[in-house]
Design a protein around this motif. Structure first.
Motif, PDB file in Angstrom:
ATOM      1  N   UNK A  26       0.843  -1.205   0.000  1.00  0.00           N
ATOM      2  CA  UNK A  26       0.000   0.000   0.000  1.00  0.00           C
ATOM      3  C   UNK A  26       0.872   1.248   0.000  1.00  0.00           C
ATOM      4  N   UNK A  27       1.934   1.227   0.798  1.00  0.00           N
ATOM      5  CA  UNK A  27       2.878   2.350   0.796  1.00  0.00           C
ATOM      6  C   UNK A  27       3.606   2.458  -0.537  1.00  0.00           C
ATOM      7  N   UNK A  32       4.706   5.339  -5.585  1.00  0.00           N
ATOM      8  CA  UNK A  32       4.786   5.295  -7.048  1.00  0.00           C
ATOM      9  C   UNK A  32       4.291   6.595  -7.674  1.00  0.00           C
ATOM     10  N   UNK A  33       3.435   7.323  -6.964  1.00  0.00           N
ATOM     11  CA  UNK A  33       2.935   8.590  -7.500  1.00  0.00           C
ATOM     12  C   UNK A  33       3.996   9.680  -7.509  1.00  0.00           C
ATOM     13  N   UNK A  34       4.982   9.570  -6.654  1.00  0.00           N
ATOM     14  CA  UNK A  34       5.995  10.633  -6.548  1.00  0.00           C
ATOM     15  C   UNK A  34       7.395  10.161  -6.922  1.00  0.00           C
ATOM     16  N   UNK A  49       3.232  14.495 -13.925  1.00  0.00           N
ATOM     17  CA  UNK A  49       3.377  13.650 -15.118  1.00  0.00           C
ATOM     18  C   UNK A  49       3.617  12.198 -14.727  1.00  0.00           C
ATOM     19  N   UNK A  50       4.411  11.994 -13.686  1.00  0.00           N
ATOM     20  CA  UNK A  50       4.680  10.630 -13.234  1.00  0.00           C
ATOM     21  C   UNK A  50       3.424   9.974 -12.670  1.00  0.00           C
ATOM     22  N   UNK A  51       2.627  10.731 -11.937  1.00  0.00           N
ATOM     23  CA  UNK A  51       1.373  10.200 -11.395  1.00  0.00           C
ATOM     24  C   UNK A  51       0.426   9.816 -12.529  1.00  0.00           C
ATOM     25  N   UNK A  52       0.344  10.654 -13.543  1.00  0.00           N
ATOM     26  CA  UNK A  52      -0.513  10.354 -14.691  1.00  0.00           C
ATOM     27  C   UNK A  52      -0.054   9.073 -15.400  1.00  0.00           C
ATOM     28  N   UNK A  53       1.252   8.943 -15.566  1.00  0.00           N
ATOM     29  CA  UNK A  53       1.794   7.747 -16.213  1.00  0.00           C
ATOM     30  C   UNK A  53       1.501   6.506 -15.384  1.00  0.00           C
ATOM     31  N   UNK A  54       1.685   6.607 -14.076  1.00  0.00           N
ATOM     32  CA  UNK A  54       1.416   5.462 -13.198  1.00  0.00           C
ATOM     33  C   UNK A  54      -0.063   5.082 -13.238  1.00  0.00           C
ATOM     34  N   UNK A  55      -0.937   6.064 -13.239  1.00  0.00           N
ATOM     35  CA  UNK A  55      -2.375   5.783 -13.299  1.00  0.00           C
ATOM     36  C   UNK A  55      -2.754   5.069 -14.600  1.00  0.00           C
TER      37      UNK A  55
END
Length: 108
Positions: A26-27, A32-34, A49-55
């Motif tokens: 969970x952590x 992964x968002x940052x 941008x990284x959060x969008x890619x991960x999503x």
């Protein structure tokens, strides 16, 4: 795999590890968002941008697997409290944890 293979109820250190695993993952989802990523040989550190890619890539798979972890722990606690035997659905949820291994094999 040990608990799944021999259908053992977690006690002691196995119970601690059973809860530590979904907490860790969970952590990991939150991190992964940052976390930065490599794109075209460049390190991208733009959090949005990284959060969008991960999503768009691994988020749903990670969320599904971690949700199965949490759900199997919760159902196991309720079945222990009520004295019921573990059903096939709970065993199936445990099997979905193996999906995380597929992700690692793809990364290697």
């Amino acid at each position: 795999p040990f608990v799944l293979a021999w259908d053992i109820k977690p006690h002691g250190w196995l119970e601690v590890l059973a809860f530590a695993t979904p907490v860790f993952w969970s952590l990991d989802i939150a991190m992964a968002f940052v976390t930065g990523r490599w794109q075209d040989g460049e390190l991208v550190m733009n959090a949005k941008a990284n959060a969008r890619t991960y999503l768009r890539t691994w988020f749903l798979c990670d969320l599904f697997v971690v949700s199965c972890d949490w759900l199997s722990l919760i159902l196991e606690k309720f079945s222990d409290a009520s004295g019921d035997n573990e059903g096939m659905g709970l065993k199936l949820l445990r099997f979905f944890k193996m999906g995380r291994l597929l992700r690692y094999f793809q990364m290697v």
